[in-house]
Enzyme design. Structure first.
Site, PDB file in Angstrom:
ATOM      1  N   HIS A   1       0.835  -1.194   0.096  1.00 51.07           N
ATOM      2  CA  HIS A   1      -0.132   0.124   0.065  1.00 51.07           C
ATOM      3  C   HIS A   1       1.028   1.194  -0.060  1.00 51.07           C
ATOM      4  O   HIS A   1       1.762   1.375   0.875  1.00 51.07           O
ATOM      5  CB  HIS A   1      -0.896  -0.133   1.233  1.00 51.07           C
ATOM      6  CG  HIS A   1      -2.121  -0.854   1.239  1.00 51.07           C
ATOM      7  ND1 HIS A   1      -3.359  -0.788   1.604  1.00 51.07           N
ATOM      8  CD2 HIS A   1      -2.343  -1.840   0.281  1.00 51.07           C
ATOM      9  CE1 HIS A   1      -4.059  -1.684   1.515  1.00 51.07           C
ATOM     10  NE2 HIS A   1      -3.594  -2.336   0.438  1.00 51.07           N
TER      11      HIS A   1
ATOM     12  N   TYR B   1      -8.878   5.379   7.797  1.00 48.65           N
ATOM     13  CA  TYR B   1      -8.696   5.967   9.264  1.00 48.65           C
ATOM     14  C   TYR B   1      -9.981   7.037   9.496  1.00 48.65           C
ATOM     15  O   TYR B   1      -9.580   8.167   8.890  1.00 48.65           O
ATOM     16  CB  TYR B   1      -7.404   6.428   9.593  1.00 48.65           C
ATOM     17  CG  TYR B   1      -6.252   5.523   9.915  1.00 48.65           C
ATOM     18  CD1 TYR B   1      -5.586   5.108   8.834  1.00 48.65           C
ATOM     19  CD2 TYR B   1      -6.215   4.964  11.161  1.00 48.65           C
ATOM     20  CE1 TYR B   1      -4.738   4.150   8.843  1.00 48.65           C
ATOM     21  CE2 TYR B   1      -5.104   4.047  11.458  1.00 48.65           C
ATOM     22  CZ  TYR B   1      -4.424   3.635  10.418  1.00 48.65           C
ATOM     23  OH  TYR B   1      -3.511   2.839  10.296  1.00 48.65           O
TER      24      TYR B   1
ATOM     25  N   TYR C   1       4.734   6.574   9.515  1.00 45.71           N
ATOM     26  CA  TYR C   1       3.933   5.494   9.512  1.00 45.71           C
ATOM     27  C   TYR C   1       4.466   4.350   8.681  1.00 45.71           C
ATOM     28  O   TYR C   1       4.509   3.339   8.976  1.00 45.71           O
ATOM     29  CB  TYR C   1       2.570   5.877   8.605  1.00 45.71           C
ATOM     30  CG  TYR C   1       1.509   4.932   8.474  1.00 45.71           C
ATOM     31  CD1 TYR C   1       0.482   4.857   9.586  1.00 45.71           C
ATOM     32  CD2 TYR C   1       1.578   3.586   7.827  1.00 45.71           C
ATOM     33  CE1 TYR C   1      -0.628   3.859   9.250  1.00 45.71           C
ATOM     34  CE2 TYR C   1       0.556   2.693   7.726  1.00 45.71           C
ATOM     35  CZ  TYR C   1      -0.613   2.882   8.638  1.00 45.71           C
ATOM     36  OH  TYR C   1      -1.794   2.058   8.548  1.00 45.71           O
TER      37      TYR C   1
ATOM     38  N   LYS D   1       2.115   0.093  14.925  1.00 48.85           N
ATOM     39  CA  LYS D   1       3.364  -0.016  14.977  1.00 48.85           C
ATOM     40  C   LYS D   1       3.861  -1.180  16.116  1.00 48.85           C
ATOM     41  O   LYS D   1       5.300  -1.618  15.953  1.00 48.85           O
ATOM     42  CB  LYS D   1       3.658   1.207  15.966  1.00 48.85           C
ATOM     43  CG  LYS D   1       3.906   2.400  15.201  1.00 48.85           C
ATOM     44  CD  LYS D   1       4.915   2.374  14.090  1.00 48.85           C
ATOM     45  CE  LYS D   1       4.885   3.408  13.124  1.00 48.85           C
ATOM     46  NZ  LYS D   1       5.452   3.159  11.771  1.00 48.85           N
TER      47      LYS D   1
ATOM     48  N   PRO E   1      -2.899   0.659  19.102  1.00 51.65           N
ATOM     49  CA  PRO E   1      -2.741   0.098  17.688  1.00 51.65           C
ATOM     50  C   PRO E   1      -2.990   1.139  16.517  1.00 51.65           C
ATOM     51  O   PRO E   1      -2.683   0.735  15.669  1.00 51.65           O
ATOM     52  CB  PRO E   1      -3.781  -0.785  17.637  1.00 51.65           C
ATOM     53  CG  PRO E   1      -4.820  -0.574  18.750  1.00 51.65           C
ATOM     54  CD  PRO E   1      -4.167   0.188  19.622  1.00 51.65           C
TER      55      PRO E   1
END
Ligand code: FAD
Ligand code: DHB
Length: 405
Positions: free
Chosen positions: A74, A206, A388, A301, A297
Site C-alpha cells: 500500500h 482512518y 507510518y 506500530k 494500535p
C-alpha cells in the site's frame, strides 16, 4: 529434566519466533517456550501492517516467500473527517516508501513452520505452564517450565529473551527498583471484526467521527478487517453483527460510497494503552516486543517494534556469547530510541482520531484543525508518512560488516 541451550526464549509471538530464527542463522541454539497451543498462536487476530523495514528484514532472513506472494503493498492511507476522505500518498511524500498488509497470523505461521523445519519439534515447546526465569544476574540464567505432558524442565542458558508480551512473567522477574515505567491508559477500546467480504476500499481508511473512530483495513482481496472505537467497559456480546455493520456504515458514510457487509468470522475487543519500561535488559535477561512496551494500535506500530527489537537483539546476543558485551550494553538504548518515536506517533494518531468521552467541543475543533493541516500541508503529511512507513532498520544479518566484533 536438565538441559542446556544458548538462548532461552519465553514466548512464541513474532518477537520470540523471529529472534529464534535470526539466532539460528548465526549458528546459535535456542529454545522457545510458549504458554499457548500452536493453533492458538496461529489463529490469534492482531496486527496487519508491516513497515518497509520489517518486510526487508523478513526477506533478508529468508522468511518472505508467502509474504511476497500474498502481501499487499500500500502506497498510502485515507484520513476521513468532517465529511471528506483525503489521501496521504506515502510513495510521493517519502520517495517511494510503502507499507505491506500481511496479517500477523501469517507472519507467525511462517515463523513457526520455519523454526520447526530447521530446529525440529523441540525448537518450540507449546502449551507449557509454570514458566519461570531465575539467576538473571549471573552468566548462567535458568529457564524452567512444565511441558504439555507434565514434565518439568530446567534449561541452563547463556542468556534469556523475555518475548512474552505485556502480561508475561519476564518483566515482573526483574527485581523492584530496576525498571522505570511510563504508562497511559486511554478511555476507549477497539472492537475488531474479521469479515468474509471483499474490502470496500483500495487502501486503509482512518475515520474521525463524532460517534468515535473507525478503521477499515483488510487481510486479502476477499477478507476485510474493521475496527470501531467503543467504550472501555463494552463486551463483544453487546455488539451483534448487524449493530457493528450499522455503526461502521455510519462512521464511514460518504456520498456515493457504500460499505459492503459480509459474514463476521471473528470479533474481539482490545483495550488501548501506551506503556514503556526501561531499561530493556537486566543482567542476562533481555526484554523484547510487547514485554517491554505497548502502543495503542492506531499507528500500526506494535508488531513492527517487536520485529525491530529482535533485529537489534540477535547480533547483540551473538557478540555477547563471543565475549563482547558492547552491543548488549547498547541494546536497550538502541531500541528505546525507536520505541519512543513510535510511542509518540501512536499517541498522536490516537488522540487526533478518537473521541474522548467527556471532551468539550474545543477538543473536537483542535482535532479537526490538525486533520486539515495534515492533509493540506506537505510538511505535515510528510511527517505522518515517514512515521507510518517507519524508520530504516540497520541491516544486522550475519553477512554484515558489523559482525566484526
Ligand atoms: P505477543 O505477540 O504478545 O507474543 C507473546 C507470546 O508470549 C504470546 O504467544 C503469549 O502467549 C506468550 N506468553 C505469555 N506469557 C507467557 C508465559 N508465562 N510463558 C510462556 N509464554 C508466554 N502492531 C502493528 O505493528 N501493526 C498493526 O497493524 C497492529 N494492529 C493491532 C491490532 C490489534 C487488535 C492488536 C491487539 C494489536 C495490534 N498490533 C499491531 C500490536 C501487535 O499485535 C503486538 O505488538 C505484537 O503481537 C507484539 O509481538 P510480541 O511477540 O512482542 O508479543
Ligand atoms: C490494522 C491494525 C491497525 O492497528 C492499524 O493501524 C492498521 C491496520 C490491521 O489489523 O489491519
Amino acid at each position: 529434566m536438565r538441559t542446556r541451550t544458548q538462548v532461552g526464549i519465553v514466548g512464541a509471538g513474532p518477537a520470540g519466533l523471529l529472534l529464534s530464527h535470526l539466532l539460528a542463522l548465526r549458528g546459535i541454539d535456542s529454545v522457545v517456550v510458549e504458554i499457548r497451543s500452536r493453533e492458538h498462536c496461529e489463529a490469534r487476530q492482531r496486527a496487519g501492517v508491516l513497515e518497509d523495514g520489517s518486510v526487508a528484514l523478513l526477506r533478508d532472513a529468508g522468511l518472505a516467500s508467502r509474504l511476497d506472494q500474498l502481501g499487499l503493498q500500500h502506497g498510502g492511507i485515507y484520513l476521513q473527517f468532517g465529511g471528506v476522505r483525503q489521501h496521504i500518498d506515502f510513495r510521493e511524500l517519502t520517495g517511494g516508501r510503502t507499507v505491506t498488509v500481511y496479517a500477523q497470523t501469517e507472519v507467525v505461521k511462517d515463523l513457526i513452520a520455519r523454526r520447526l523445519a530447521d530446529g525440529g519439534a523441540d525448537a518450540i515447546a507449546f502449551s507449557c505452564t509454570e514458566t519461570e526465569v531465575a539467576d538473571l544476574d549471573t552468566a548462567s540464567p535458568v529457564l524452567r517450565y512444565t511441558d504439555a505432558d507434565g514434565n518439568r524442565h530446567e534449561v541452563s542458558c547463556d542468556a534469556i529473551a523475555g518475548c512474552d508480551g505485556f502480561h508475561g512473567i519476564c518483566r515482573p522477574a526483574i527485581p523492584p527498583g530496576v525498571l522505570t515505567t511510563w504508562e497511559r491508559d486511554y478511555p476507549y477500546s477497539w472492537l475488531g471484526i474479521l469479515a468474509d467480504v471483499p474490502p470496500s476500499t483500495d487502501e486503509l481508511i482512518y475515520a474521525h467521527h463524532s460517534e468515535g473512530f473507525a478503521l477499515h483495513s483488510l487481510r486479502s482481496p476477499a477478507v476485510s478487517r474493521l475496527y470501531l472505537q467503543v467504550d472501555p467497559d463494552e463486551v463483544a456480546e453487546s455488539w451483534p453483527d448487524e449493530r457493528v455493520w450499522d455503526e461502521l456504515s455510519r462512521r464511514f458514510e460518504l456520498p456515493g460510497w457504500t460499505l459492503q457487509r459480509g459474514p463476521v468470522l471473528d470479533k474481539s475487543i482490545t483495550p488501548m494503552r501506551s506503556f514503556v519500561s526501561a531499561p530493556m535488559r537486566y543482567g542476562r535477561l533481555f526484554l523484547a516486543g510487547d514485554a517491554a512496551h505497548i502502543v495503542p494500535p492506531t499507528g500500526a506500530k506494535g508488531l513492527n517494534l517487536a520485529l525491530a527489537d529482535v533485529a537489534v537483539l540477535a547480533p547483540a546476543l551473538d557478540a555477547l556469547l563471543h565475549g563482547d558485551e558492547k552491543l548488549a550494553d547498547a541494546y536497550s538504548a538502541t531500541c528505546l530510541d525507536r520505541v519512543w518515536r513510535s510511542t509518540h506517533f501512536s499517541w498522536w494518531m490516537t488522540t487526533m482520531l478518537h473521541r474522548t468521552p467527556g471532551a468539550d467541543e474545543m477538543a473536537t475543533q483542535l482535532q479537526l484543525s490538525q486533520l486539515r493541516y495534515v492533509t493540506s500541508s506537505r510538511a505535515a503529511a510528510t511527517s505522518l508518512a515517514e512515521n507510518y512507513t517507519g524508520w530504516p532498520l540497520l541491516p544486522r544479518l550475519p553477512s554484515d560488516a558489523d559482525h566484526s566484533y
